[in-house]
Enzyme design. Structure first.
Site, PDB file in Angstrom:
ATOM      1  N   ASP A 297      67.343  15.893  62.850  1.00 54.46           N
ATOM      2  CA  ASP A 297      66.254  15.086  63.370  1.00 54.46           C
ATOM      3  C   ASP A 297      66.800  13.664  63.525  1.00 54.46           C
ATOM      4  O   ASP A 297      67.917  13.350  63.081  1.00 54.46           O
ATOM      5  CB  ASP A 297      65.063  15.135  62.406  1.00 54.46           C
ATOM      6  CG  ASP A 297      63.731  14.894  63.104  1.00 54.46           C
ATOM      7  OD1 ASP A 297      63.724  14.375  64.228  1.00 54.46           O
ATOM      8  OD2 ASP A 297      62.688  15.236  62.520  1.00 54.46           O
TER       9      ASP A 297
ATOM     10  N   HIS B 188      59.140  10.135  59.434  1.00 52.94           N
ATOM     11  CA  HIS B 188      59.479   8.980  60.250  1.00 52.94           C
ATOM     12  C   HIS B 188      59.463   7.703  59.410  1.00 52.94           C
ATOM     13  O   HIS B 188      60.133   6.718  59.750  1.00 52.94           O
ATOM     14  CB  HIS B 188      58.481   8.821  61.397  1.00 52.94           C
ATOM     15  CG  HIS B 188      58.562   9.894  62.424  1.00 52.94           C
ATOM     16  ND1 HIS B 188      57.894  11.084  62.304  1.00 52.94           N
ATOM     17  CD2 HIS B 188      59.258   9.962  63.589  1.00 52.94           C
ATOM     18  CE1 HIS B 188      58.146  11.842  63.360  1.00 52.94           C
ATOM     19  NE2 HIS B 188      58.974  11.196  64.145  1.00 52.94           N
TER      20      HIS B 188
END
Length: 440
Positions: A340, A268
Site C-alpha cells: 500500500d 492512512h
C-alpha cells in the site's frame, strides 16, 4: 526468502505450461474461436482465467507438437533482457509512484528517463476529463518508449466512494451494493465495467477488488468498500470482480492482505493493530485471499497492519514473516506483491520511508508504491541503491522481483503505444450493456 534458482525454475515450468496453452489457443482460432493474444471471457460461475501470453509458438514439422522450445526461448529471452539491465534500471522496476498535476511535468519525466520507474498511479486530482487523462497517460508512455519495459499505469477505481473516473463516465456502485445484489453474473459484469472504463483512458492496472471482510462496524476506512461481512460473500463476488477485470486485460490488484476489515484505525493516519492469531486469520480474513490465489490472482497489495501474534515488530507490509512466510511460502503465492502507499501514516509515523522501502523488498515485496511527495520518492530510490551498494540487497534479489514484474508485463502484452482518442459515450454504452446483461 525464496531462492532465485527455485523461483526461476518455477517460472520456467510456468512458461512451459503457458506455452502449451498457446498452441491450444492457436488451434482454437483456426476453428473460429479465439484469436492468438486475446483473452476469453470466462463463465461468471467460476473457473480460472489467465490472459493469453504473448509468446508465439515456434513452427513445427509435426502437427499438434507442443511448443516447449518457444516457452523455453521466452524464459531465456526474458532473462537475457534482465541481465542487460543496469542495477539502477532494476531498482526502478521496483518503484511505482504518484505524480503532480494533470499533464506530465519535469519531475515525472525525470522519474522515467533517469530512474526508470516501473509505473505511475493517478489520483482524483490528476484526472479532470477523459481526454485530459488519456493525453497525460500518452505523454508518460511516449517518454518511456526507450526503456526496457512498458509502464504500469494504475488507478484506484473500486466504484462507490473510491471513484477516480471523470464525468461523464458511468458511476459504478460500491462493493457492498454489488454483494447485496447477490448475483455472480452481476459481480463479473462489474469487474468488466471497471476494466472497460479504466482501459479506455489508457490504464492497465486497477487496485481492485477489495477482499477485506468488513467485520468491524467501527472500521473507518473499509466500510462499504468491502463486498460483505462474511468471507463466503467476499469470496463469491470478489473473485468474480477480479475475473471480470482480467477479462478486459486490466490487471486487478487484490487488497489489503492479510485483511483490513477488523480494524478501528485508518492506516492512512496511523498503524492499525489486528491482535488475532494465525489460526483466527486463516479461518476468516485470509479466506478470500486464499481463494483468489487459487483462482490465479496475479498481484496482491499488502496493507500497513500490525499483527502482533505473527510479527510484533513490523507492519505486514514490511514483515518477512507475513510476506515471505505466510503469503509466499504458506499460501503459495508466486505473483507480484505490492505495498500500500508508503507515504501513509501507518508507515511514516514510525519509519523513515526509504529505510521502510528496503525492509519491504527484503521481506519479499516486489513493488513499493510511493504515492505522494517527490522528496519521499527520491528517498526511496536512493535508499534502495545504497542497500545494493552496501550488500544489504543483492542483485539476485532484485532479479527475482524484476522477473516477476516484467513477466507479468509481458503476459498482459503491455505496450507504450498511445491511444488516439476516447469516446465517453461509447464507453458508457459498453458499460451499460455489460451491467444489464449481468443482472439478467
Amino acid at each position: 526468502m525464496i531462492k532465485a534458482d527455485t523461483f526461476l525454475s518455477k517460472l520456467m515450468l510456468l512458461l512451459i505450461v503457458t506455452g502449451i496453452s498457446v498452441i491450444m489457443v492457436s488451434c482454437g482460432a483456426k476453428n473460429g474461436t479465439n484469436t492468438p493474444g486475446t483473452v476469453s471471457n470466462p463463465s461468471p460461475s467460476g473457473g480460472s482465467l489467465t490472459p493469453a501470453p504473448t509468446v508465439s509458438a515456434a513452427p513445427s514439422d509435426k502437427p499438434g507438437q507442443s511448443p516447449i522450445p518457444a516457452a523455453t526461448a521466452a524464459a531465456d529471452s526474458l532473462k537475457q533482457r534482465i541481465d542487460k539491465m543496469t542495477v539502477d534500471e532494476k531498482i526502478g522496476q521496483l518503484v511505482l509512484i504518484g505524480l503532480d498535476g494533470t499533464v506530465m511535468q519535469a519531475q515525472a519525466k525525470e522519474m522515467i528517463e533517469k530512474h526508470r520507474v516501473t509505473g505511475f498511479i493517478l489520483y482524483k486530482n490528476n484526472i479532470t476529463s477523459a481526454a485530459q487523462t488519456l493525453n497525460m497517460l500518452n505523454q508518460l508512455k511516449e517518454t518511456n518508449r526507450k526503456n526496457a519495459f512498458p509502464l504500469w499505469l494504475s488507478v484506484d477505481q473500486e466504484g462507490g466512494k473510491v471513484d477516480r473516473m471523470p464525468e461523464p463516465l458511468i458511476k459504478l456502485p460500491a462493493a457492498q451494493d454489488v454483494g447485496r445484489t447477490n448475483k455472480t453474473s452481476y459481480s463479473f459484469a462489474i469487474g468488466q465495467a471497471l476494466g472497460e472504463e479504466v482501459r479506455a483512458l489508457g490504464f492497465n492496472m486497477d487496485y481492485a477488488p477489495v477482499l477485506d471482510v468488513n467485520s468491524n462496524p467501527n472500521n473507518p476506512v473499509i466500510g462499504n468498500r468491502s463486498i460483505g461481512s462474511e468471507p463466503k460473500t467476499v469470496i463469491q463476488h470478489g473473485i468474480q470482480v477480479m475475473k471480470g477485470l482480467q477479462s478486459t486485460k486490466v490487471v486487478p490488484v487484490v487488497k489489503h492482505f492479510p485483511g483490513h476489515g477488523d480494524t478501528s484505525v485508518d492506516s492512512h493516519l496511523a498503524l492499525p493493530v489486528v491482535p488475532k492469531s494465525l489460526e483466527e486469520l486463516r479461518a476468516f480474513e485470509l479466506l478470500p485471499f486464499a481463494e483468489a490465489i487459487k483462482q490465479q490472482a496475479e498481484v496482491v497489495m499488502v496493507g500497513h497492519l500490525l499483527l502482533p501474534q505473527i510479527d510484533d515488530q513490523n507492519p505486514a507490509s514490511l514483515s518477512d514473516k507475513v510476506i515471505n512466510g505466510l503469503l509466499r511460502q504458506d499460501m503459495k503465492f508466486g505473483g507480484v506483491v505490492i505495498t500500500d502507499d508508503m507515504t501513509m501514516g501507518g508507515i511514516t509515523e514510525h519509519n523513515d520511508v526509504g529505510e521502510a522501502a528496503v525492509r519491504a523488498i527484503l521481506a519479499g515485496t516486489d513493488i513499493v508504491l510511493v504515492g505522494h511527495e517527490y522528496a519521499k520518492q527520491i528517498s526511496v530510490i536512493q535508499a534502495l541503491k545504497k542497500a545494493v551498494t552496501d550488500g544489504v540487497l543483492t542483485v539476485k534479489r532484485l532479479d527475482e522481483s524484476v522477473t516477476r514484474i516484467a513477466g507479468l508485463k509481458l503476459k498482459y502484452d503491455l505496450q507504450d503505444s498511445t491511444l488516439k482518442s476516447v469516446d465517453p459515450q461509447e464507453v458508457n454504452r459498453k458499460v451499460q450493456a455489460l451491467l444489464e446483461a449481468g443482472q439478467k
